[in-house]
Scaffold this active site. Structure first.
Site, PDB file in Angstrom:
ATOM      1  N   HIS A  12     -17.019  19.946  26.286  1.00  0.00           N
ATOM      2  CA  HIS A  12     -17.720  19.969  24.993  1.00  0.00           C
ATOM      3  C   HIS A  12     -16.740  19.726  23.850  1.00  0.00           C
ATOM      4  O   HIS A  12     -16.031  20.634  23.419  1.00  0.00           O
ATOM      5  CB  HIS A  12     -18.440  21.316  24.822  1.00  0.00           C
ATOM      6  N   HIS A  14     -16.394  17.121  20.255  1.00  0.00           N
ATOM      7  CA  HIS A  14     -16.932  16.081  19.370  1.00  0.00           C
ATOM      8  C   HIS A  14     -15.813  15.213  18.807  1.00  0.00           C
ATOM      9  O   HIS A  14     -14.925  15.718  18.121  1.00  0.00           O
ATOM     10  CB  HIS A  14     -17.698  16.717  18.215  1.00  0.00           C
ATOM     11  N   ASP A  16     -15.859  13.032  16.357  1.00  0.00           N
ATOM     12  CA  ASP A  16     -15.815  12.964  14.892  1.00  0.00           C
ATOM     13  C   ASP A  16     -15.382  14.275  14.232  1.00  0.00           C
ATOM     14  O   ASP A  16     -15.210  14.323  13.019  1.00  0.00           O
ATOM     15  CB  ASP A  16     -17.188  12.527  14.350  1.00  0.00           C
ATOM     16  N   HIS A 190     -27.302  20.866  22.952  1.00  0.00           N
ATOM     17  CA  HIS A 190     -26.896  22.014  22.134  1.00  0.00           C
ATOM     18  C   HIS A 190     -28.105  22.942  21.966  1.00  0.00           C
ATOM     19  O   HIS A 190     -29.165  22.497  21.508  1.00  0.00           O
ATOM     20  CB  HIS A 190     -26.473  21.567  20.744  1.00  0.00           C
ATOM     21  N   GLU A 193     -27.335  28.461  19.869  1.00  0.00           N
ATOM     22  CA  GLU A 193     -26.187  28.585  18.963  1.00  0.00           C
ATOM     23  C   GLU A 193     -26.725  29.103  17.623  1.00  0.00           C
ATOM     24  O   GLU A 193     -26.633  30.283  17.338  1.00  0.00           O
ATOM     25  CB  GLU A 193     -25.513  27.210  18.835  1.00  0.00           C
ATOM     26  N   ASP A 271     -15.079  22.374  21.100  1.00  0.00           N
ATOM     27  CA  ASP A 271     -16.180  21.885  20.253  1.00  0.00           C
ATOM     28  C   ASP A 271     -15.674  20.926  19.171  1.00  0.00           C
ATOM     29  O   ASP A 271     -16.043  19.760  19.144  1.00  0.00           O
ATOM     30  CB  ASP A 271     -16.946  23.050  19.615  1.00  0.00           C
TER      31      ASP A 271
HETATM   32  N1  HPA Z   1     -23.566  22.352  17.054  1.00  0.00           N
HETATM   33  C1  HPA Z   1     -24.331  21.318  16.739  1.00  0.00           C
HETATM   34  N2  HPA Z   1     -23.832  20.158  16.357  1.00  0.00           N
HETATM   35  C2  HPA Z   1     -22.506  20.032  16.305  1.00  0.00           C
HETATM   36  C3  HPA Z   1     -21.663  21.073  16.621  1.00  0.00           C
HETATM   37  C4  HPA Z   1     -22.226  22.294  17.016  1.00  0.00           C
HETATM   38  O1  HPA Z   1     -21.541  23.284  17.313  1.00  0.00           O
HETATM   39  N3  HPA Z   1     -20.396  20.649  16.461  1.00  0.00           N
HETATM   40  C5  HPA Z   1     -20.470  19.368  16.054  1.00  0.00           C
HETATM   41  N4  HPA Z   1     -21.743  18.982  15.963  1.00  0.00           N
HETATM   42 ZN    ZN Z   2     -20.912  20.923  19.745  1.00  0.00          ZN
END
Ligand code: HPA
Ligand code: ZN
Length: 329
Positions: A12, A14, A16, A190, A193, A271
């Site tokens: 996990h 990202h 960007d 996702h 959260e 993340d």
């Molecule tokens: N949650 C949802 N979208 C996201 C996250 C996240 O933790 N990090 C980057 N985009």
């Molecule tokens: Zn994420």
């Protein structure tokens, strides 16, 4: 324990949200280190997930041309190398990179080629996950999932939904995930959260993922924890990110250890390496310090990550062997 040398798997992550100062400086030579920290790195505590996500815009703005996308991808491979990552699944939303005229197909092709180059240069195995975003229309979401189809057989290995879980319902995305299921794509999502267990239930029912991004608030529902364990759904846990997005008050309150002890399959992830100013090495050190986690715990998480990775059996076997060797005393 120094975790730097241990091999690690990251599911996990990202693209960007993970630009180093070096690459930002390369793309924008006028930026000072202080200004980079101020705009790209988030505060230790954001108001909520939506506030946290506003920090990603800086990275996306610098990822709009072929050169920028290539450099940012290769930069991430250098960060992964420093963290001793042996396998990574890197995710991004292709539709976010069209500001300077690139088509989504071109965006995926560029990141795909850069990923192949990164693998060749570093020896790190990697795959890509394409994201739709919660605020997208049904049409945009379909466009994102069709990119996964178009890039079958490349580094593109799966589909995800990211962005503001609390702000936007799943309705517009059901069709895209049904399409992914029909086509047999690997899917993660996702959930659990910014919203609680109900969101995880809903995601499982309508998107049918084999993994959940975060999913940590599943701990609020013992029935859900049992279900995750029985169905072998894997949680991609990102401890620092959850404290930063204010999903969890403090790291001491984080349910990572309770999820592990409940026998739910999970991995440890960053993340957003830049927004959260973290590495896997830091995340492992935090879990050791707060919950007394030992090497064996991390080996188990990494083995479970490989088991749930969006990659073929041959690669899984090779990575499993490498991991076990790395954790031998
Ligand atoms: N949650 C949802 N979208 C996201 C996250 C996240 O933790 N990090 C980057 N985009
Ligand atoms: Zn994420």
């Amino acid at each position: 324990m120094n975790y730097a040398q241990l091999p690690k798997v990251e599911l996990h992550l990202h693209l960007d949200c993970s630009l180093s100062y070096e690459v930002v400086k390369q793309l924008n030579p006028n930026i000072s280190y202080e200004s980079y920290r101020e705009s790209f790195v988030g505060p230790v505590k954001c108001t909520d997930l939506a506030d946290f996500l506003t920090r990603a815009i800086n990275g996306i703005n610098l990822m709009q041309t072929p050169k920028e996308l290539e450099l940012v991808t290769l930069d991430l491979f250098q960060q992964l190398k420093a963290d001793n990552v042996i396998y990574a699944e890197i995710r991004f939303a292709p539709l976010e990179h069209q500001e300077k005229g690139l088509s989504p197909e071109e965006v995926v092709q560029i990141v795909n080629d850069a990923t192949a180059k990164g693998i060749a240069e570093t020896g790190i195995e990697a795959r890509l996950i394409l994201c739709t975003l919660r605020h997208y229309t049904e049409e945009q979401s379909m466009k994102a999932v069709k990119l996964v189809e178009q890039f079958q057989g490349t580094m593109v290995a799966g589909f995800d939904i990211a962005a503001d879980e609390a702000g936007f319902p799943i309705k517009e995305h059901i069709k895209a995930f049904e399409y992914a299921r029909q086509k047999g794509f690997h899917v993660t999502a996702h959930a659990g959260e910014a919203r609680g267990a109900d969101s995880v239930w809903e995601t499982l029912e309508h998107f049918r993922p084999s993994r959940i991004g975060h999913g940590v608030r599943s701990i609020e529902d013992p029935k859900l924890i049992d279900h995750l364990r029985e169905m072998k759904i894997h949680l991609e846990v990102c401890p620092t990110s959850n404290v930063q997005t204010n999903v969890i008050d403090t790291i001491q309150d984080h349910p990572a250890d309770r999820i592990y002890q409940a026998g739910v399959s999970m991995s440890v992830n960053t993340d957003a390496r830049t927004i959260s100013d973290t590495t896997l090495n830091k995340e492992y050190t935090i879990l050791e310090k707060e919950f007394g986690w030992k090497k064996a715990y991390f080996l188990k998480c990494n083995l479970e990550a490989i088991e749930h990775a969006f990659v073929g059996e041959e690669v899984k076997e090779r990575l499993t062997k490498k991991l076990k060797e790395g954790y031998m005393d």
